[in-house]
Design a protein around this motif. Structure first.
Motif, PDB file in Angstrom:
ATOM      1  N   PRO A 140     146.094  57.373  34.791  1.00 46.23           N
ATOM      2  CA  PRO A 140     146.678  58.367  35.698  1.00 46.23           C
ATOM      3  C   PRO A 140     145.865  59.656  35.767  1.00 46.23           C
ATOM      4  CG  PRO A 140     148.329  57.566  34.127  1.00 46.23           C
ATOM      5  CD  PRO A 140     147.012  56.987  33.737  1.00 46.23           C
ATOM      6  N   ASP A 141     145.130  59.948  34.698  1.00 42.62           N
ATOM      7  CA  ASP A 141     144.314  61.169  34.690  1.00 42.62           C
ATOM      8  C   ASP A 141     143.164  61.082  35.675  1.00 42.62           C
ATOM      9  OD1 ASP A 141     145.946  62.125  32.705  1.00 42.62           O
ATOM     10  OD2 ASP A 141     144.648  61.415  31.088  1.00 42.62           O
ATOM     11  N   PHE A 195     141.501  61.779  43.994  1.00 39.37           N
ATOM     12  CA  PHE A 195     142.146  62.194  45.238  1.00 39.37           C
ATOM     13  C   PHE A 195     141.619  63.545  45.697  1.00 39.37           C
ATOM     14  CE2 PHE A 195     145.633  64.441  47.438  1.00 39.37           C
ATOM     15  CZ  PHE A 195     145.691  63.643  48.569  1.00 39.37           C
ATOM     16  N   ARG A 196     141.388  64.465  44.768  1.00 44.51           N
ATOM     17  CA  ARG A 196     140.841  65.784  45.138  1.00 44.51           C
ATOM     18  C   ARG A 196     139.458  65.666  45.760  1.00 44.51           C
ATOM     19  NH1 ARG A 196     142.604  69.516  40.025  1.00 44.51           N
ATOM     20  NH2 ARG A 196     144.798  69.679  40.606  1.00 44.51           N
ATOM     21  N   ARG A 197     138.620  64.804  45.201  1.00 46.81           N
ATOM     22  CA  ARG A 197     137.282  64.594  45.775  1.00 46.81           C
ATOM     23  C   ARG A 197     137.387  63.983  47.172  1.00 46.81           C
ATOM     24  NH1 ARG A 197     136.293  62.994  40.605  1.00 46.81           N
ATOM     25  NH2 ARG A 197     136.479  60.781  41.140  1.00 46.81           N
ATOM     26  N   ARG A 220     139.946  64.215  49.242  1.00 48.09           N
ATOM     27  CA  ARG A 220     140.532  65.221  50.126  1.00 48.09           C
ATOM     28  C   ARG A 220     139.527  66.303  50.488  1.00 48.09           C
ATOM     29  NH1 ARG A 220     145.213  68.451  47.493  1.00 48.09           N
ATOM     30  NH2 ARG A 220     143.414  69.568  46.731  1.00 48.09           N
ATOM     31  N   ALA A 221     138.633  66.643  49.582  1.00 49.14           N
ATOM     32  CA  ALA A 221     137.653  67.704  49.850  1.00 49.14           C
ATOM     33  C   ALA A 221     136.617  67.282  50.878  1.00 49.14           C
ATOM     34  CB  ALA A 221     136.954  68.108  48.557  1.00 49.14           C
ATOM     35  N   GLY A 222     136.437  65.999  51.075  1.00 50.86           N
ATOM     36  CA  GLY A 222     135.418  65.528  51.997  1.00 50.86           C
ATOM     37  C   GLY A 222     135.900  65.332  53.419  1.00 50.86           C
ATOM     38  N   ARG A 223     137.071  65.830  53.734  1.00 55.87           N
ATOM     39  CA  ARG A 223     137.632  65.638  55.081  1.00 55.87           C
ATOM     40  C   ARG A 223     138.623  66.760  55.395  1.00 55.87           C
ATOM     41  NH1 ARG A 223     137.886  60.586  54.713  1.00 55.87           N
ATOM     42  NH2 ARG A 223     136.846  60.675  52.733  1.00 55.87           N
TER      43      ARG A 223
END
Length: 139
Positions: A6-7, A13-15, A17-20
């Motif tokens: 889970p870590d 997800f952050r990576r 999300r940052a690319g779009r």
């Protein structure tokens, strides 16, 4: 068998999300979904114009598609943002004043966020981070 911890999901997800233009695509899709929901409302205020209100369902459905395409294909974001804002503004006429202005507003704001998003930028640093970097670099 390799299980994903889970870590590792949150940073992945952050990576992603940052690319779009994540928030813009999400708002555009939510605006279209809200307009579709108000189309199905059982109120006397609901208007159906044209062939059984076909345009009333087509425009918000295309808004949802543009929002999702922005999330999964950010390379074409300018086309999706311009199309999204035109569809959002067109929903004012075809879909109960754009989902009683809520869906239309979400669509326009999301499209503007998509249009303004620039890829490959360095993330913003807070004042605290800049001071810390300046203190480390100072003799």
């Amino acid at each position: 068998m390799s299980e994903r911890s889970p870590d590792g999901l949150r940073p992945a997800f952050r990576r992603w999300r940052a690319g779009r233009p994540f928030w813009g695509g999400l708002l555009l899709a939510l605006g279209g979904a809200e307009i579709l929901v108000t189309e199905k409302a059982s109120m006397k205020v609901v208007l159906h114009i044209g062939m059984q209100g076909l345009a009333g369902y087509l425009l918000p459905a295309l808004m949802v598609v543009c929002g999702l395409l922005t999330l999964f294909s950010p390379g074409q974001r300018l086309f999706y943002s311009v199309t999204g804002v035109l569809l959002s503004l067109g929903s004012w006429v075809t879909s109960n004043l754009g989902g009683f202005f809520v869906g239309m507003t979400l669509g326009v704001v999301g499209s503007c966020l998509i249009f303004g998003w620039l890829p490959d930028q360095e993330p913003r640093r807070s004042r605290r981070q800049r001071r810390k970097e300046a203190a480390v670099g100072a003799p």
